[in-house]
Design a protein around this motif. Structure first.
Motif, PDB file in Angstrom:
ATOM      1  N   VAL A 196       0.833  -1.194   0.000  1.00 54.82           N
ATOM      2  CA  VAL A 196       0.000   0.000   0.000  1.00 54.82           C
ATOM      3  C   VAL A 196       0.875   1.253   0.000  1.00 54.82           C
ATOM      4  CG1 VAL A 196      -1.644   1.356   1.378  1.00 54.82           C
ATOM      5  CG2 VAL A 196      -2.003  -1.087   1.053  1.00 54.82           C
ATOM      6  N   ASP A 197       1.954   1.230   0.771  1.00 56.94           N
ATOM      7  CA  ASP A 197       2.818   2.407   0.847  1.00 56.94           C
ATOM      8  C   ASP A 197       3.416   2.764  -0.510  1.00 56.94           C
ATOM      9  OD1 ASP A 197       4.219  -0.037   1.155  1.00 56.94           O
ATOM     10  OD2 ASP A 197       5.923   0.964   2.080  1.00 56.94           O
ATOM     11  N   GLN A 198       3.868   1.783  -1.255  1.00 59.64           N
ATOM     12  CA  GLN A 198       4.448   2.042  -2.575  1.00 59.64           C
ATOM     13  C   GLN A 198       3.391   2.549  -3.547  1.00 59.64           C
ATOM     14  OE1 GLN A 198       6.478  -1.540  -3.739  1.00 59.64           O
ATOM     15  NE2 GLN A 198       7.716  -1.573  -1.880  1.00 59.64           N
ATOM     16  N   LEU A 199       2.222   1.937  -3.537  1.00 57.05           N
ATOM     17  CA  LEU A 199       1.128   2.377  -4.407  1.00 57.05           C
ATOM     18  C   LEU A 199       0.685   3.804  -4.057  1.00 57.05           C
ATOM     19  CD1 LEU A 199      -0.983  -0.915  -4.391  1.00 57.05           C
ATOM     20  CD2 LEU A 199       0.438  -0.039  -6.274  1.00 57.05           C
ATOM     21  N   PHE A 200       0.593   4.087  -2.768  1.00 54.63           N
ATOM     22  CA  PHE A 200       0.178   5.406  -2.297  1.00 54.63           C
ATOM     23  C   PHE A 200       1.165   6.478  -2.760  1.00 54.63           C
ATOM     24  CE2 PHE A 200      -0.126   8.874   0.733  1.00 54.63           C
ATOM     25  CZ  PHE A 200      -1.479   8.995   0.976  1.00 54.63           C
ATOM     26  N   ASN A 201       2.456   6.247  -2.546  1.00 58.44           N
ATOM     27  CA  ASN A 201       3.475   7.236  -2.922  1.00 58.44           C
ATOM     28  C   ASN A 201       3.559   7.431  -4.435  1.00 58.44           C
ATOM     29  OD1 ASN A 201       4.411   8.064  -0.327  1.00 58.44           O
ATOM     30  ND2 ASN A 201       5.344   6.059  -0.118  1.00 58.44           N
ATOM     31  N   LYS A 202       3.408   6.362  -5.187  1.00 60.88           N
ATOM     32  CA  LYS A 202       3.426   6.464  -6.648  1.00 60.88           C
ATOM     33  C   LYS A 202       2.230   7.293  -7.134  1.00 60.88           C
ATOM     34  CE  LYS A 202       3.564   3.697 -10.854  1.00 60.88           C
ATOM     35  NZ  LYS A 202       3.550   2.357 -11.423  1.00 60.88           N
ATOM     36  N   ALA A 203       1.063   7.041  -6.571  1.00 60.94           N
ATOM     37  CA  ALA A 203      -0.139   7.792  -6.947  1.00 60.94           C
ATOM     38  C   ALA A 203      -0.024   9.256  -6.525  1.00 60.94           C
ATOM     39  CB  ALA A 203      -1.376   7.149  -6.319  1.00 60.94           C
ATOM     40  N   LEU A 204       0.485   9.506  -5.317  1.00 60.15           N
ATOM     41  CA  LEU A 204       0.622  10.879  -4.814  1.00 60.15           C
ATOM     42  C   LEU A 204       1.550  11.710  -5.701  1.00 60.15           C
ATOM     43  CD1 LEU A 204      -0.318  12.695  -2.461  1.00 60.15           C
ATOM     44  CD2 LEU A 204       1.772  12.031  -1.258  1.00 60.15           C
ATOM     45  N   ALA A 205       2.567  11.085  -6.249  1.00 57.60           N
ATOM     46  CA  ALA A 205       3.517  11.787  -7.119  1.00 57.60           C
ATOM     47  C   ALA A 205       2.870  12.260  -8.421  1.00 57.60           C
ATOM     48  CB  ALA A 205       4.707  10.888  -7.423  1.00 57.60           C
ATOM     49  N   GLN A 206       1.743  11.680  -8.805  1.00 59.43           N
ATOM     50  CA  GLN A 206       1.065  12.043 -10.056  1.00 59.43           C
ATOM     51  C   GLN A 206      -0.050  13.068  -9.868  1.00 59.43           C
ATOM     52  OE1 GLN A 206       0.080   8.551 -12.474  1.00 59.43           O
ATOM     53  NE2 GLN A 206       1.403   7.368 -11.112  1.00 59.43           N
ATOM     54  N   VAL A 207      -0.326  13.455  -8.636  1.00 60.53           N
ATOM     55  CA  VAL A 207      -1.455  14.343  -8.334  1.00 60.53           C
ATOM     56  C   VAL A 207      -1.157  15.776  -8.758  1.00 60.53           C
ATOM     57  CG1 VAL A 207      -2.769  15.351  -6.424  1.00 60.53           C
ATOM     58  CG2 VAL A 207      -2.318  12.895  -6.461  1.00 60.53           C
ATOM     59  N   THR A 208      -2.138  16.392  -9.445  1.00 60.97           N
ATOM     60  CA  THR A 208      -2.044  17.808  -9.837  1.00 60.97           C
ATOM     61  C   THR A 208      -3.302  18.585  -9.475  1.00 60.97           C
ATOM     62  OG1 THR A 208      -2.891  17.332 -12.047  1.00 60.97           O
ATOM     63  CG2 THR A 208      -0.489  17.344 -11.773  1.00 60.97           C
ATOM     64  N   ASN A 209      -4.399  17.884  -9.217  1.00 60.22           N
ATOM     65  CA  ASN A 209      -5.678  18.538  -8.919  1.00 60.22           C
ATOM     66  C   ASN A 209      -6.377  17.805  -7.782  1.00 60.22           C
ATOM     67  OD1 ASN A 209      -5.810  20.531 -11.159  1.00 60.22           O
ATOM     68  ND2 ASN A 209      -5.717  18.680 -12.393  1.00 60.22           N
ATOM     69  N   TYR A 210      -7.393  18.444  -7.250  1.00 60.40           N
ATOM     70  CA  TYR A 210      -8.188  17.804  -6.209  1.00 60.40           C
ATOM     71  C   TYR A 210      -9.634  18.257  -6.323  1.00 60.40           C
ATOM     72  CZ  TYR A 210      -8.366  22.150  -3.513  1.00 60.40           C
ATOM     73  OH  TYR A 210      -8.607  23.447  -3.113  1.00 60.40           O
ATOM     74  N   LYS A 211     -10.514  17.474  -5.684  1.00 63.20           N
ATOM     75  CA  LYS A 211     -11.933  17.791  -5.672  1.00 63.20           C
ATOM     76  C   LYS A 211     -12.492  17.333  -4.332  1.00 63.20           C
ATOM     77  CE  LYS A 211     -14.305  15.165  -8.319  1.00 63.20           C
ATOM     78  NZ  LYS A 211     -14.965  14.477  -9.433  1.00 63.20           N
ATOM     79  N   VAL A 212     -13.234  18.215  -3.674  1.00 57.17           N
ATOM     80  CA  VAL A 212     -13.880  17.864  -2.419  1.00 57.17           C
ATOM     81  C   VAL A 212     -15.381  17.900  -2.647  1.00 57.17           C
ATOM     82  CG1 VAL A 212     -14.209  18.471   0.007  1.00 57.17           C
ATOM     83  CG2 VAL A 212     -12.001  18.907  -1.085  1.00 57.17           C
ATOM     84  N   GLU A 213     -16.031  16.771  -2.361  1.00 56.95           N
ATOM     85  CA  GLU A 213     -17.481  16.671  -2.455  1.00 56.95           C
ATOM     86  C   GLU A 213     -17.990  16.080  -1.159  1.00 56.95           C
ATOM     87  OE1 GLU A 213     -18.201  16.003  -7.189  1.00 56.95           O
ATOM     88  OE2 GLU A 213     -17.628  14.239  -6.022  1.00 56.95           O
ATOM     89  N   GLY A 214     -18.562  16.923  -0.320  1.00 57.02           N
ATOM     90  CA  GLY A 214     -19.043  16.466   0.983  1.00 57.02           C
ATOM     91  C   GLY A 214     -17.897  15.957   1.828  1.00 57.02           C
ATOM     92  N   LYS A 215     -17.953  14.671   2.206  1.00 54.20           N
ATOM     93  CA  LYS A 215     -16.909  14.071   3.042  1.00 54.20           C
ATOM     94  C   LYS A 215     -15.880  13.318   2.220  1.00 54.20           C
ATOM     95  CE  LYS A 215     -18.888  13.227   7.395  1.00 54.20           C
ATOM     96  NZ  LYS A 215     -19.279  12.214   8.356  1.00 54.20           N
ATOM     97  N   THR A 216     -15.877  13.505   0.884  1.00 55.26           N
ATOM     98  CA  THR A 216     -14.961  12.781   0.006  1.00 55.26           C
ATOM     99  C   THR A 216     -13.968  13.731  -0.645  1.00 55.26           C
ATOM    100  OG1 THR A 216     -16.682  11.152  -0.468  1.00 55.26           O
ATOM    101  CG2 THR A 216     -14.817  11.230  -1.983  1.00 55.26           C
ATOM    102  N   LEU A 217     -12.693  13.380  -0.557  1.00 54.16           N
ATOM    103  CA  LEU A 217     -11.611  14.107  -1.220  1.00 54.16           C
ATOM    104  C   LEU A 217     -11.038  13.198  -2.291  1.00 54.16           C
ATOM    105  CD1 LEU A 217      -9.291  16.228  -1.566  1.00 54.16           C
ATOM    106  CD2 LEU A 217      -8.122  15.040   0.306  1.00 54.16           C
TER     107      LEU A 217
END
Length: 151
Positions: A110-131
């Protein structure tokens, strides 16, 4: 004549400079940003894969965004992480992200998958209690739910 021109120019420049600094923010530009910060977000998906975590686990994949310091802290599911973030209405970037280096057994990478995904993030969206942290194409890289904090 030159003194009047200089005085008017100086006054005009001063008013323009002060006026530009005091422009109000447009309505709605900070709503998404305000919902992002000062909460604990617990990861529920990385890509299309759901994360099932036991609430009693020690290092649940999660993030916290501190508005005052522009710092992000949390866990990648194994290691503690910390760094800086810069967020706009919908955009977000991470910098100087560092993690501890603990040996984690049986965490399904999970840690490797999480860090790999985080490195690709450029945008975000918050809808209610979901980020949702998104890549440049709008694909959800990591999805989080807002955690209920004990009082």
């Amino acid at each position: 004549m030159l003194k009047k021109f200089l005085a008017v120019s100086l006054l005009g420049s001063t008013l323009a400079f002060v006026g530009c600094q005091s422009l109000p923010q447009l309505p709605g530009t900070t709503a998404n940003l305000n919902q992002l910060q000062n909460k604990t977000w617990v990861a529920t998906k990385i890509g299309n894969a759901a994360l099932i975590t036991n609430p009693s686990e020690r290092n649940i994949a999660s993030l916290q965004f501190d508005e005052a310091t522009k710092r992000v802290t949390g866990s990648d599911g194994c290691n503690r992480l910390m760094g800086s973030f810069d967020a706009g209405k919908n955009s977000i970037s991470f910098s100087q992200v560092a993690t501890t280096r603990m040996a984690c057994l049986n965490n399904s990478n999970v840690d490797q998958l999480f860090n790999k995904a985080l490195a690709q993030v450029t945008n975000y969206k918050v809808e209610g209690k979901t980020l949702s942290l998104l890549d440049a194409q709008g694909t959800t890289m990591i999805q989080f739910e807002s955690a209920i904090q004990p009082r």
